[in-house]
Design a protein around this motif. Sequence first.
Motif, mmCIF file in Angstrom:
data_model
loop_
_atom_site.group_PDB
_atom_site.id
_atom_site.type_symbol
_atom_site.label_atom_id
_atom_site.label_comp_id
_atom_site.label_asym_id
_atom_site.label_seq_id
_atom_site.Cartn_x
_atom_site.Cartn_y
_atom_site.Cartn_z
ATOM 1 N N GLY A 1 0.812 -1.205 0.000
ATOM 2 C CA GLY A 1 0.000 0.000 0.000
ATOM 3 C C GLY A 1 0.846 1.256 0.000
ATOM 4 N N ALA A 2 1.950 1.232 0.749
ATOM 5 C CA ALA A 2 2.833 2.394 0.799
ATOM 6 C C ALA A 2 3.485 2.644 -0.556
ATOM 7 N N LYS B 1 -10.843 -0.709 11.388
ATOM 8 C CA LYS B 1 -10.738 -0.423 9.970
ATOM 9 C C LYS B 1 -10.068 0.929 9.766
ATOM 10 N N VAL B 2 -9.421 1.092 8.633
ATOM 11 C CA VAL B 2 -8.854 2.387 8.276
ATOM 12 C C VAL B 2 -10.003 3.357 8.055
ATOM 13 N N SER B 3 -9.915 4.544 8.643
ATOM 14 C CA SER B 3 -10.994 5.528 8.574
ATOM 15 C C SER B 3 -10.645 6.639 7.593
ATOM 16 N N SER C 1 -10.256 -0.767 -0.585
ATOM 17 C CA SER C 1 -9.577 -1.997 -1.007
ATOM 18 C C SER C 1 -8.759 -2.591 0.127
ATOM 19 N N PHE C 2 -8.077 -1.732 0.891
ATOM 20 C CA PHE C 2 -7.274 -2.215 2.007
ATOM 21 C C PHE C 2 -8.160 -2.872 3.063
ATOM 22 N N ASP D 1 -10.331 -7.842 5.734
ATOM 23 C CA ASP D 1 -11.426 -8.793 5.955
ATOM 24 C C ASP D 1 -11.077 -10.158 5.368
ATOM 25 N N ALA D 2 -10.467 -10.151 4.180
ATOM 26 C CA ALA D 2 -10.101 -11.413 3.542
ATOM 27 C C ALA D 2 -9.030 -12.139 4.355
#
Length: 211
Positions: free
Chosen positions: A141-142, A177-179, A192-193, A198-199
């Motif tokens: 992601g980075a 979760k990312v907010s 997506s992240f 979750d996956a």
Amino acid sequence: NVVLVKETSLNYRNPLHKPDEFEENVLREFEKALETAKDDRTGQIDIDALNEMSMWEKTTFAGENAYRFVYPMLAKEHCLYCHGDRDSAPPFISETYSNGFGYSKNDLIGAISLILPARAVDDVALSSLIYTILISLLTIGASVALVYYFFQRKLAEPLKKTVTSARSVSQGNLSEKVSYEAHDEIGDLVDSFNAMVDAVKESVRDITDLT
């Protein structure tokens, strides 16, 4: 006991992203699954259907037993800046690469591939496994975020806010979760992240059942 992580694609640019036989077969299965998962009217993909597409399998890698996790990546609107029509791409991209073009929104652009040695999965604490997987996902992601920043500097502040929220997740807290509230490119990345987290949670449950 090294966890291998890479982005892979059938239409790759970097030779390091070339899929191996296992990844190529999974990517082709993803393409078939997308044909039925995509809404013919809107072209949108049900996120639950995307999560169900992810592949988790115990197999072999380099002669050793390993767990392999492959998660599909779809082309977002901002991906088309460099991966859409070649003639519309930035000159540096269109002149440097001959592959990686021709995508439309919600096409399968590639996948995240994780390879975990079975011995490590069976021996290490589950919390350590979760931490390793999340750090790997955050690293990818980075890398994506740096590309966005290079082309669109105005995203710097939203990225800083997103990374701060993601740090808690990287420490193994899968309940958080990312907010991020805005509906823009970073919002797509955050969605997506969160879907990948979750996956991973579902995959960890599968590992627990297997072990």
